[in-house]
Design a protein around this motif. Structure first.
Motif, PDB file in Angstrom:
ATOM      1  N   GLU A 174      -4.211  -8.880  11.825  1.00 53.37           N
ATOM      2  CA  GLU A 174      -4.239 -10.346  11.740  1.00 53.37           C
ATOM      3  C   GLU A 174      -5.679 -10.853  11.694  1.00 53.37           C
ATOM      4  O   GLU A 174      -6.009 -11.754  10.909  1.00 53.37           O
ATOM      5  CB  GLU A 174      -3.504 -10.941  12.939  1.00 53.37           C
ATOM      6  N   ALA A 175      -6.550 -10.255  12.542  1.00 55.82           N
ATOM      7  CA  ALA A 175      -7.951 -10.677  12.559  1.00 55.82           C
ATOM      8  C   ALA A 175      -8.635 -10.372  11.236  1.00 55.82           C
ATOM      9  O   ALA A 175      -9.454 -11.159  10.745  1.00 55.82           O
ATOM     10  CB  ALA A 175      -8.680  -9.990  13.713  1.00 55.82           C
ATOM     11  N   TYR A 176      -8.325  -9.218  10.661  1.00 57.78           N
ATOM     12  CA  TYR A 176      -8.909  -8.841   9.365  1.00 57.78           C
ATOM     13  C   TYR A 176      -8.511  -9.836   8.287  1.00 57.78           C
ATOM     14  O   TYR A 176      -9.354 -10.334   7.518  1.00 57.78           O
ATOM     15  CB  TYR A 176      -8.460  -7.429   8.991  1.00 57.78           C
ATOM     16  N   GLN A 177      -7.239 -10.163   8.211  1.00 58.45           N
ATOM     17  CA  GLN A 177      -6.768 -11.068   7.176  1.00 58.45           C
ATOM     18  C   GLN A 177      -7.321 -12.480   7.379  1.00 58.45           C
ATOM     19  O   GLN A 177      -7.676 -13.170   6.404  1.00 58.45           O
ATOM     20  CB  GLN A 177      -5.242 -11.077   7.155  1.00 58.45           C
ATOM     21  N   ARG A 178      -7.440 -12.914   8.625  1.00 60.64           N
ATOM     22  CA  ARG A 178      -8.012 -14.233   8.903  1.00 60.64           C
ATOM     23  C   ARG A 178      -9.510 -14.259   8.570  1.00 60.64           C
ATOM     24  O   ARG A 178     -10.034 -15.243   8.051  1.00 60.64           O
ATOM     25  CB  ARG A 178      -7.783 -14.602  10.368  1.00 60.64           C
ATOM     26  N   SER A 179     -10.185 -13.133   8.867  1.00 65.29           N
ATOM     27  CA  SER A 179     -11.618 -13.052   8.598  1.00 65.29           C
ATOM     28  C   SER A 179     -11.925 -13.168   7.109  1.00 65.29           C
ATOM     29  O   SER A 179     -12.932 -13.766   6.718  1.00 65.29           O
ATOM     30  CB  SER A 179     -12.168 -11.733   9.143  1.00 65.29           C
TER      31      SER A 179
ATOM     32  N   PHE B  45       2.944 -11.284  -1.223  1.00 69.26           N
ATOM     33  CA  PHE B  45       4.119 -10.433  -1.399  1.00 69.26           C
ATOM     34  C   PHE B  45       3.977  -9.030  -0.798  1.00 69.26           C
ATOM     35  O   PHE B  45       4.972  -8.412  -0.450  1.00 69.26           O
ATOM     36  CB  PHE B  45       4.450 -10.320  -2.896  1.00 69.26           C
ATOM     37  N   GLN B  46       2.744  -8.526  -0.712  1.00 72.03           N
ATOM     38  CA  GLN B  46       2.578  -7.180  -0.178  1.00 72.03           C
ATOM     39  C   GLN B  46       1.185  -7.022   0.436  1.00 72.03           C
ATOM     40  O   GLN B  46       0.278  -7.810   0.150  1.00 72.03           O
ATOM     41  CB  GLN B  46       2.777  -6.131  -1.276  1.00 72.03           C
ATOM     42  N   LEU B  47       1.045  -6.010   1.276  1.00 67.25           N
ATOM     43  CA  LEU B  47      -0.237  -5.738   1.911  1.00 67.25           C
ATOM     44  C   LEU B  47      -1.212  -5.162   0.896  1.00 67.25           C
ATOM     45  O   LEU B  47      -0.825  -4.410   0.003  1.00 67.25           O
ATOM     46  CB  LEU B  47      -0.057  -4.736   3.066  1.00 67.25           C
ATOM     47  N   ASN B  48      -2.491  -5.539   1.035  1.00 66.78           N
ATOM     48  CA  ASN B  48      -3.498  -4.928   0.178  1.00 66.78           C
ATOM     49  C   ASN B  48      -3.810  -3.517   0.663  1.00 66.78           C
ATOM     50  O   ASN B  48      -3.285  -3.059   1.681  1.00 66.78           O
ATOM     51  CB  ASN B  48      -4.764  -5.789   0.097  1.00 66.78           C
ATOM     52  N   ALA B  49      -4.659  -2.821  -0.084  1.00 70.61           N
ATOM     53  CA  ALA B  49      -4.932  -1.414   0.222  1.00 70.61           C
ATOM     54  C   ALA B  49      -5.536  -1.248   1.614  1.00 70.61           C
ATOM     55  O   ALA B  49      -5.191  -0.313   2.353  1.00 70.61           O
ATOM     56  CB  ALA B  49      -5.868  -0.827  -0.840  1.00 70.61           C
ATOM     57  N   TYR B  50      -6.451  -2.153   1.993  1.00 66.36           N
ATOM     58  CA  TYR B  50      -7.077  -2.059   3.306  1.00 66.36           C
ATOM     59  C   TYR B  50      -6.054  -2.293   4.415  1.00 66.36           C
ATOM     60  O   TYR B  50      -6.024  -1.579   5.425  1.00 66.36           O
ATOM     61  CB  TYR B  50      -8.222  -3.068   3.429  1.00 66.36           C
ATOM     62  N   SER B  51      -5.224  -3.318   4.238  1.00 67.43           N
ATOM     63  CA  SER B  51      -4.222  -3.630   5.259  1.00 67.43           C
ATOM     64  C   SER B  51      -3.219  -2.495   5.405  1.00 67.43           C
ATOM     65  O   SER B  51      -2.825  -2.134   6.520  1.00 67.43           O
ATOM     66  CB  SER B  51      -3.484  -4.922   4.895  1.00 67.43           C
ATOM     67  N   LEU B  52      -2.816  -1.923   4.270  1.00 66.06           N
ATOM     68  CA  LEU B  52      -1.837  -0.844   4.306  1.00 66.06           C
ATOM     69  C   LEU B  52      -2.411   0.376   5.028  1.00 66.06           C
ATOM     70  O   LEU B  52      -1.742   0.985   5.877  1.00 66.06           O
ATOM     71  CB  LEU B  52      -1.435  -0.474   2.879  1.00 66.06           C
ATOM     72  N   ALA B  53      -3.669   0.702   4.719  1.00 62.94           N
ATOM     73  CA  ALA B  53      -4.308   1.836   5.380  1.00 62.94           C
ATOM     74  C   ALA B  53      -4.530   1.564   6.853  1.00 62.94           C
ATOM     75  O   ALA B  53      -4.313   2.440   7.704  1.00 62.94           O
ATOM     76  CB  ALA B  53      -5.635   2.159   4.690  1.00 62.94           C
TER      77      ALA B  53
ATOM     78  N   LEU C 235      -9.473  -4.689  -3.764  1.00 66.04           N
ATOM     79  CA  LEU C 235      -8.737  -3.950  -2.732  1.00 66.04           C
ATOM     80  C   LEU C 235      -8.458  -4.822  -1.525  1.00 66.04           C
ATOM     81  O   LEU C 235      -7.607  -4.489  -0.700  1.00 66.04           O
ATOM     82  CB  LEU C 235      -9.536  -2.707  -2.317  1.00 66.04           C
ATOM     83  N   HIS C 236      -9.199  -5.956  -1.405  1.00 62.19           N
ATOM     84  CA  HIS C 236      -9.001  -6.895  -0.293  1.00 62.19           C
ATOM     85  C   HIS C 236      -8.088  -8.068  -0.680  1.00 62.19           C
ATOM     86  O   HIS C 236      -7.940  -9.012   0.103  1.00 62.19           O
ATOM     87  CB  HIS C 236     -10.357  -7.461   0.167  1.00 62.19           C
ATOM     88  N   TYR C 237      -7.489  -8.007  -1.830  1.00 62.69           N
ATOM     89  CA  TYR C 237      -6.694  -9.140  -2.313  1.00 62.69           C
ATOM     90  C   TYR C 237      -5.568  -9.490  -1.335  1.00 62.69           C
ATOM     91  O   TYR C 237      -4.773  -8.636  -0.930  1.00 62.69           O
ATOM     92  CB  TYR C 237      -6.109  -8.807  -3.685  1.00 62.69           C
TER      93      TYR C 237
ATOM     94  N   GLY D  70       2.130   4.464  -5.483  1.00 61.76           N
ATOM     95  CA  GLY D  70       1.216   3.341  -5.438  1.00 61.76           C
ATOM     96  C   GLY D  70       1.463   2.452  -4.238  1.00 61.76           C
ATOM     97  O   GLY D  70       2.449   2.601  -3.504  1.00 61.76           O
ATOM     98  N   PRO D  71       0.563   1.459  -3.986  1.00 58.03           N
ATOM     99  CA  PRO D  71       0.689   0.568  -2.833  1.00 58.03           C
ATOM    100  C   PRO D  71       2.044  -0.111  -2.776  1.00 58.03           C
ATOM    101  O   PRO D  71       2.550  -0.632  -3.758  1.00 58.03           O
ATOM    102  CB  PRO D  71      -0.450  -0.449  -3.060  1.00 58.03           C
ATOM    103  N   GLY D  72       2.631  -0.092  -1.595  1.00 54.93           N
ATOM    104  CA  GLY D  72       3.906  -0.750  -1.388  1.00 54.93           C
ATOM    105  C   GLY D  72       5.106   0.087  -1.741  1.00 54.93           C
ATOM    106  O   GLY D  72       6.239  -0.292  -1.458  1.00 54.93           O
ATOM    107  N   ALA D  73       4.886   1.240  -2.383  1.00 53.47           N
ATOM    108  CA  ALA D  73       6.032   2.048  -2.816  1.00 53.47           C
ATOM    109  C   ALA D  73       6.494   3.001  -1.730  1.00 53.47           C
ATOM    110  O   ALA D  73       7.620   2.938  -1.270  1.00 53.47           O
ATOM    111  CB  ALA D  73       5.661   2.818  -4.089  1.00 53.47           C
ATOM    112  N   GLY D  74       5.636   3.886  -1.331  1.00 49.95           N
ATOM    113  CA  GLY D  74       6.033   4.842  -0.307  1.00 49.95           C
ATOM    114  C   GLY D  74       4.818   5.492   0.302  1.00 49.95           C
ATOM    115  O   GLY D  74       3.725   5.464  -0.260  1.00 49.95           O
TER     116      GLY D  74
END
Length: 399
Positions: free
Chosen positions: A243-248, A180-188, A174-176, A358-362
């Motif tokens: 940004e901090a989450y993804q860098r971490s 190309f797209q935000l992961n589940a955590y980033s999207l939420a 889920l942290h991938y 699903g993630p990235g769809a809607g």
């Protein structure tokens, strides 16, 4: 003082070619008054209605409508076996204007008005009660007070939200971190964060992670700053948190167990320093539903329930969220070691319920916003009311 009444009818048209009846809509315009009146009554020498005892009196208050009907506004508690009852004080919106109206075994009635009641305890508010030929009954207004009923919007100008987030190299995680797209955590985080960030004035959000080995020594931490700065974990806006989450994720190693209690206690310590209502803290936890310290988390939430804070838990992924539902406490108020939480401060939202495809769809943003914010206003008001805290004046309203 009665509000205008609108009466209209419209023939039903559910089945073509057939008359389906008439729908009658009755609407009444209420005044935009937020004052609340607190009253208390007593009565004396009431008529005896019980064969073996005295009476079990109570009062029912009705507002008279424009069309001559009555709408119930309030019913007092029953005072058992007495002809001289003293009822508890009660609060009622001033816009709900009323007259007394008989119900159940009729003892007697009297009429009054808001103007009369507003005079408070005086000779004007001692009423002779008219019964079935029985004389000498009376009702006395013991107290009357009016104060403004504050709303969620009166308080939120000084709110202070907090944000917290949970093998990023594996596409199944889920942290991938996909290019190309935000992961589940980033999207939420982005979706929920965009909803709640407008309730903060400076848009600086302390952001913590939990459940990871952190540099430089690789110790397991359950409240590490996503931006790497323990002295100032605040990020600018939800974009800064993201940004901090993804860098971490590129510097820490995600590691169990998954403990919630440290981040709850972290925010609780901050909330405990400002009990005057000038700030209200909202902790956002994004999780896949796994929790290793359920007992400690319950205890932390019970302790935090007396502080100016709320907790929003957003569940990502397809796991079962039974533990999160339990923490929500909508059905059964959360408790720990025999102590029940003073108030409900947790709202759990399963993020997948608002995804379409699903993630990235809607994403159903309207539904998500409604669910995320569903309980925050009442939670904030319950804290402020319980402690008698009134809203701080807005700068534009200060002379």
């Amino acid at each position: 003082m009665c509000a205008p009444t609108l009466l209209t009818s419209h023939p039903g048209s559910g089945i073509p070619g057939k008359k389906c009846g008439t729908i009658i809509l009755l609407a009444e315009e209420l005044g935009n008054c937020r004052d609340v009146a607190t009253l208390q009554f007593c009565a004396s020498k009431l008529d005896k209605k019980d064969f073996f005892g005295k009476s079990d009196p109570f009062m029912v208050f009705y507002r008279s409508n424009e069309d001559g009907t009555f709408t119930i506004c309030h019913k007092t508690e029953v005072v058992r076996n007495t002809l001289n009852p003293v009822w508890a004080a009660f609060a009622i919106p001033v816009r709900a204007l009323w007259n007394c109206y008989p119900l159940h075994d009729f003892i007697g009635e009297f009429t009054t008005s808001y103007r009369e009641l507003a005079r408070g305890q005086s000779r004007f508010n001692v009423y002779e009660v008219r019964g079935d030929g029985y004389m000498g009954m009376g009702v006395t207004l013991l107290s009357f007070a009016v104060e403004a009923e504050h709303t969620f919007l009166d308080y939120i100008r000084g709110a202070e939200p907090h944000a917290c987030a949970g093998n990023p190299s594996q596409p199944t995680s889920l942290h991938y971190l996909s290019p190309f797209q935000l992961n589940a955590y980033s999207l939420a985080l982005r979706a929920v964060g965009d909803i709640i960030q407008d309730y903060d004035s400076d848009k600086m959000f302390p952001a913590l992670g939990f459940g990871a080995k952190v540099p430089p020594d690789g110790h397991v931490s359950h409240e590490f700053p996503l931006n790497g700065d323990a002295s100032n974990p605040a990020c600018h806006g939800i974009a800064g948190v993201l940004e901090a989450y993804q860098r971490s994720l590129r510097h820490v190693q995600l590691y169990g167990p998954t403990n919630f209690a440290p981040v709850v206690n972290h925010v609780a310590r901050s909330a405990a320093t400002v009990l005057d209502g000038s700030q209200y803290f909202v902790l956002l936890i994004i999780t896949d539903g796994v929790i290793s310290d359920m007992a400690q988390t319950k205890e932390a939430i019970v302790n935090a329930a007396k502080l100016p804070m709320s907790i929003i838990i957003v569940g990502v992924g397809q796991a079962e969220f039974d533990a999160m539902v339990e923490l929500d406490g909508d059905d059964i108020r959360i408790s720990s070691r025999g102590k029940v939480a003073e108030r409900d401060i947790v709202q759990f939202v399963p993020f997948r319920d608002y995804m379409t495809g699903g993630p990235g769809a809607g994403l159903s943003m309207a539904g998500l916003a409604r669910e995320v914010l569903a309980e925050i206003p009442d939670q904030l008001l319950s804290y402020m009311k319980a402690r008698g805290i009134k809203p701080h004046p807005h700068p534009s309203h200060v002379p």
